[in-house]
Write a protein that holds these residues in place. Structure first.
Motif, PDB file in Angstrom:
ATOM      1  N   VAL A   1       0.800  -1.171   0.029  1.00  0.00           N
ATOM      2  CA  VAL A   1       0.016  -0.139   0.088  1.00  0.00           C
ATOM      3  C   VAL A   1       0.903   1.332   0.046  1.00  0.00           C
ATOM      4  CG1 VAL A   1      -1.550   1.404   1.429  1.00  0.00           C
ATOM      5  CG2 VAL A   1      -2.092  -0.983   1.098  1.00  0.00           C
ATOM      6  N   ILE A   2       1.835   1.350   0.757  1.00  0.00           N
ATOM      7  CA  ILE A   2       2.846   2.451   0.863  1.00  0.00           C
ATOM      8  C   ILE A   2       3.527   2.660  -0.236  1.00  0.00           C
ATOM      9  CG2 ILE A   2       4.947   3.295   1.759  1.00  0.00           C
ATOM     10  CD1 ILE A   2       3.998   1.824   4.617  1.00  0.00           C
ATOM     11  N   GLU A   3       4.186   1.565  -0.941  1.00  0.00           N
ATOM     12  CA  GLU A   3       4.841   1.834  -2.154  1.00  0.00           C
ATOM     13  C   GLU A   3       3.845   2.118  -3.405  1.00  0.00           C
ATOM     14  OE1 GLU A   3       8.617  -0.772  -1.576  1.00  0.00           O
ATOM     15  OE2 GLU A   3       6.993  -1.951  -2.587  1.00  0.00           O
ATOM     16  N   SER A   4       2.566   1.790  -3.315  1.00  0.00           N
ATOM     17  CA  SER A   4       1.711   2.196  -4.271  1.00  0.00           C
ATOM     18  C   SER A   4       1.251   3.485  -4.241  1.00  0.00           C
ATOM     19  CB  SER A   4       0.372   1.083  -4.153  1.00  0.00           C
ATOM     20  OG  SER A   4      -0.439   1.727  -4.950  1.00  0.00           O
ATOM     21  N   TYR A   5       1.272   4.055  -2.954  1.00  0.00           N
ATOM     22  CA  TYR A   5       0.673   5.419  -2.646  1.00  0.00           C
ATOM     23  C   TYR A   5       1.819   6.350  -3.321  1.00  0.00           C
ATOM     24  CZ  TYR A   5      -0.023   9.584  -0.167  1.00  0.00           C
ATOM     25  OH  TYR A   5      -0.489  11.025   0.361  1.00  0.00           O
ATOM     26  N   TYR A   6       3.149   5.934  -2.913  1.00  0.00           N
ATOM     27  CA  TYR A   6       4.154   6.863  -3.417  1.00  0.00           C
ATOM     28  C   TYR A   6       4.626   6.518  -4.737  1.00  0.00           C
ATOM     29  CZ  TYR A   6       4.925   8.294   1.474  1.00  0.00           C
ATOM     30  OH  TYR A   6       4.717   8.722   2.834  1.00  0.00           O
ATOM     31  N   GLY A   7       4.058   5.598  -5.261  1.00  0.00           N
ATOM     32  CA  GLY A   7       4.317   5.320  -6.796  1.00  0.00           C
ATOM     33  C   GLY A   7       6.038   4.810  -6.820  1.00  0.00           C
ATOM     34  N   LYS A   8       6.436   4.015  -5.967  1.00  0.00           N
ATOM     35  CA  LYS A   8       7.899   3.779  -6.086  1.00  0.00           C
ATOM     36  C   LYS A   8       8.131   2.542  -5.093  1.00  0.00           C
ATOM     37  CE  LYS A   8       9.662   7.027  -2.818  1.00  0.00           C
ATOM     38  NZ  LYS A   8      10.766   8.100  -2.382  1.00  0.00           N
ATOM     39  N   LYS A   9       9.139   1.916  -5.453  1.00  0.00           N
ATOM     40  CA  LYS A   9       9.696   0.870  -4.726  1.00  0.00           C
ATOM     41  C   LYS A   9      10.808   1.070  -3.818  1.00  0.00           C
ATOM     42  CE  LYS A   9      10.835  -4.176  -4.768  1.00  0.00           C
ATOM     43  NZ  LYS A   9       9.977  -4.644  -3.685  1.00  0.00           N
ATOM     44  N   PHE A  10      10.733   0.944  -2.483  1.00  0.00           N
ATOM     45  CA  PHE A  10      11.820   1.616  -1.749  1.00  0.00           C
ATOM     46  C   PHE A  10      13.073   0.414  -1.920  1.00  0.00           C
ATOM     47  CE2 PHE A  10       8.224   3.532   0.576  1.00  0.00           C
ATOM     48  CZ  PHE A  10       8.482   4.786   0.303  1.00  0.00           C
ATOM     49  N   ASP A  11      14.151   0.914  -1.411  1.00  0.00           N
ATOM     50  CA  ASP A  11      15.263   0.072  -1.150  1.00  0.00           C
ATOM     51  C   ASP A  11      15.113  -0.648   0.195  1.00  0.00           C
ATOM     52  OD1 ASP A  11      17.638  -1.070  -1.057  1.00  0.00           O
ATOM     53  OD2 ASP A  11      18.971   0.871  -0.501  1.00  0.00           O
ATOM     54  N   HIS A  12      14.851  -1.856  -0.115  1.00  0.00           N
ATOM     55  CA  HIS A  12      14.514  -2.830   1.087  1.00  0.00           C
ATOM     56  C   HIS A  12      15.807  -3.207   1.908  1.00  0.00           C
ATOM     57  CE1 HIS A  12      10.055  -3.925  -0.560  1.00  0.00           C
ATOM     58  NE2 HIS A  12      10.429  -2.705  -0.708  1.00  0.00           N
ATOM     59  N   THR A  13      16.912  -2.775   1.511  1.00  0.00           N
ATOM     60  CA  THR A  13      18.133  -2.972   2.166  1.00  0.00           C
ATOM     61  C   THR A  13      18.526  -1.779   2.989  1.00  0.00           C
ATOM     62  OG1 THR A  13      19.557  -2.194   0.391  1.00  0.00           O
ATOM     63  CG2 THR A  13      18.954  -4.583   0.347  1.00  0.00           C
ATOM     64  N   SER A  14      18.004  -0.665   2.855  1.00  0.00           N
ATOM     65  CA  SER A  14      18.213   0.571   3.502  1.00  0.00           C
ATOM     66  C   SER A  14      17.698   0.368   5.056  1.00  0.00           C
ATOM     67  CB  SER A  14      17.574   1.685   2.881  1.00  0.00           C
ATOM     68  OG  SER A  14      16.153   1.834   3.301  1.00  0.00           O
ATOM     69  N   LEU A  15      18.553   1.116   5.808  1.00  0.00           N
ATOM     70  CA  LEU A  15      18.414   1.159   7.206  1.00  0.00           C
ATOM     71  C   LEU A  15      16.898   1.723   7.636  1.00  0.00           C
ATOM     72  CD1 LEU A  15      19.012   0.963  10.289  1.00  0.00           C
ATOM     73  CD2 LEU A  15      20.406   3.148  10.008  1.00  0.00           C
ATOM     74  N   ALA A  16      16.570   3.066   6.676  1.00  0.00           N
ATOM     75  CA  ALA A  16      15.373   3.514   7.043  1.00  0.00           C
ATOM     76  C   ALA A  16      14.127   2.556   6.612  1.00  0.00           C
ATOM     77  CB  ALA A  16      15.109   4.669   6.248  1.00  0.00           C
ATOM     78  N   PHE A  17      14.037   1.855   5.621  1.00  0.00           N
ATOM     79  CA  PHE A  17      13.089   0.776   5.212  1.00  0.00           C
ATOM     80  C   PHE A  17      12.999  -0.232   6.345  1.00  0.00           C
ATOM     81  CE2 PHE A  17      11.454  -2.934   3.637  1.00  0.00           C
ATOM     82  CZ  PHE A  17      10.157  -2.461   2.950  1.00  0.00           C
ATOM     83  N   SER A  18      14.356  -0.689   6.993  1.00  0.00           N
ATOM     84  CA  SER A  18      14.383  -1.629   8.122  1.00  0.00           C
ATOM     85  C   SER A  18      13.534  -1.159   9.256  1.00  0.00           C
ATOM     86  CB  SER A  18      15.821  -1.747   8.360  1.00  0.00           C
ATOM     87  OG  SER A  18      15.922  -2.646   9.267  1.00  0.00           O
ATOM     88  N   ARG A  19      13.770   0.045   9.447  1.00  0.00           N
ATOM     89  CA  ARG A  19      13.045   0.933  10.678  1.00  0.00           C
ATOM     90  C   ARG A  19      11.619   0.942  10.457  1.00  0.00           C
ATOM     91  NH1 ARG A  19      17.457   5.723  11.150  1.00  0.00           N
ATOM     92  NH2 ARG A  19      18.939   4.615  12.557  1.00  0.00           N
ATOM     93  N   LEU A  20      11.093   1.097   9.198  1.00  0.00           N
ATOM     94  CA  LEU A  20       9.594   1.293   8.795  1.00  0.00           C
ATOM     95  C   LEU A  20       9.064  -0.194   9.139  1.00  0.00           C
ATOM     96  CD1 LEU A  20       7.246   2.689   7.911  1.00  0.00           C
ATOM     97  CD2 LEU A  20       8.129   1.971   5.500  1.00  0.00           C
ATOM     98  N   ALA A  21       9.745  -1.285   8.526  1.00  0.00           N
ATOM     99  CA  ALA A  21       9.434  -2.553   8.671  1.00  0.00           C
ATOM    100  C   ALA A  21       9.162  -3.076  10.120  1.00  0.00           C
ATOM    101  CB  ALA A  21      10.218  -3.423   7.964  1.00  0.00           C
ATOM    102  N   VAL A  22      10.056  -2.647  10.873  1.00  0.00           N
ATOM    103  CA  VAL A  22      10.347  -3.177  12.291  1.00  0.00           C
ATOM    104  C   VAL A  22       9.017  -2.359  13.021  1.00  0.00           C
ATOM    105  CG1 VAL A  22      11.226  -2.634  14.542  1.00  0.00           C
ATOM    106  CG2 VAL A  22      12.588  -3.589  12.765  1.00  0.00           C
ATOM    107  N   HIS A  23       8.686  -1.022  12.627  1.00  0.00           N
ATOM    108  CA  HIS A  23       7.421  -0.152  13.180  1.00  0.00           C
ATOM    109  C   HIS A  23       6.112  -1.030  12.576  1.00  0.00           C
ATOM    110  CE1 HIS A  23       5.007   3.139  14.244  1.00  0.00           C
ATOM    111  NE2 HIS A  23       4.558   2.937  12.900  1.00  0.00           N
ATOM    112  N   LEU A  24       5.975  -1.332  11.565  1.00  0.00           N
ATOM    113  CA  LEU A  24       5.048  -1.847  11.029  1.00  0.00           C
ATOM    114  C   LEU A  24       4.782  -3.281  11.666  1.00  0.00           C
ATOM    115  CD1 LEU A  24       5.163  -1.389   7.133  1.00  0.00           C
ATOM    116  CD2 LEU A  24       3.476  -0.352   8.522  1.00  0.00           C
ATOM    117  N   ARG A  25       5.867  -3.890  12.071  1.00  0.00           N
ATOM    118  CA  ARG A  25       5.766  -5.265  12.615  1.00  0.00           C
ATOM    119  C   ARG A  25       5.003  -4.898  14.115  1.00  0.00           C
ATOM    120  NH1 ARG A  25      11.407  -8.186  14.014  1.00  0.00           N
ATOM    121  NH2 ARG A  25      11.899  -7.470  11.842  1.00  0.00           N
TER     122      ARG A  25
END
Length: 286
Positions: A187-211
């Protein structure tokens, strides 16, 4: 110190009591050979001691040890020790039991030629990269120690057991949480119209937050304290981070429409902050 034998599980494992009458499980090569209930054993001959804080968990461990090979348990104990070193979150003490049981069953299936596909393999790889890395480490050690080659699907299953121990939940809920987190990311990637770098620290933090957001949503509910303060803060974030706040609202709509879970205003607020962080990080790395 000497322990009194309460039960001989096998030649290598005993259930004993100490001088205070506290029950524990002790292991060591040949430790139980020739011994009987009521006899004493010297602690110097004990290699490892297991005393769970929860009596129910202690009984589960006792039951498991009567059913699986000693080598499988020893290897799992080694793996759990390594997982605890590498994973920064507190892990439920039941991990030793659930992982030993799973590994033993996976090895049995492999020897019988029964391979189970993991339908959540990709979401697990995306949402729980550190745990998945540990899952791969585990199957590598299993091959080295037991000469059993397990497929990468099993690395995903092991990763879920680790996340389960982090979140203190059941595996059935864990499956829902994994699907939910994966859906949120889409949903998030569709909203922004892009695929994030899933190896980045920021994305890792987002994934942890979502978890952990998912855990609160599926298990514990959400707090709603400090309403007046939150209204002002929420208004400020909604104005200054409009795009990210709207994305967080879109995620909340996904949670409600697909999963029938109501997301609190506080959760939307903090998700917007995490979304801003991951987007800023992506911009800086371009």
């Amino acid at each position: 110190m000497r322990f009194r034998i309460k039960k001989v599980i096998n030649n290598n494992i005993l259930c004993v009591t100490d001088a205070d009458g506290s029950e524990m499980i002790v292991t060591g090569r040949g430790l139980g050979f020739g011994h009987k209930v009521g006899e004493q054993v010297d602690s110097a001959s004990v290699q490892k001691t297991y005393r769970m804080t929860n009596p129910t968990v202690q009984q589960k461990l006792l039951d498991l040890l009567e059913q699986i090979p000693y080598e499988h348990f020893l290897l799992t104990d080694e793996l759990v020790g390594e997982i605890r070193k590498r994973i920064s979150y507190p892990l439920n003490e039941s991990l030793l039991i659930t992982l030993a049981d799973h590994i033993n069953f996976a090895i049995k299936r492999q020897k019988q030629g029964l391979l189970y596909k993991n339908p959540l393999l990709e979401p697990i790889r995306e949402c729980y990269p550190e745990e998945f890395k540990m899952g791969r480490y585990c199957i590598k050690r299993i091959k080295e120690k037991l000469s059993v080659s397990l497929p990468e699907d099993e690395a995903g299953f092991i990763a879920l057991h680790i996340v389960n121990a982090e979140l203190n939940t059941s595996m059935s809920v864990m499956n829902d949480i994994t699907r939910f987190v994966d859906g949120c990311i889409k949903v998030i990637e569709s909203y922004y119209g892009k695929k994030f770098d899933h190896t980045s620290l920021a994305f890792s933090r987002l994934a942890v937050h979502l978890r952990f957001f998912a855990q609160r949503l599926f298990q514990n509910g959400q707090d709603s304290g400090k309403e007046e303060y939150d209204k002002k803060f929420r208004s400020l974030i909604a104005r200054n981070c409009k795009e990210h706040y709207q994305c967080a609202e879109t995620v909340a709509a996904y949670a409600e429409n697909v999963w029938h879970k109501k997301v609190s205003d506080e959760e939307i607020l903090f998700m917007a902050i995490h979304l801003k962080r991951v987007n800023l990080s992506e911009q800086h790395s371009d």
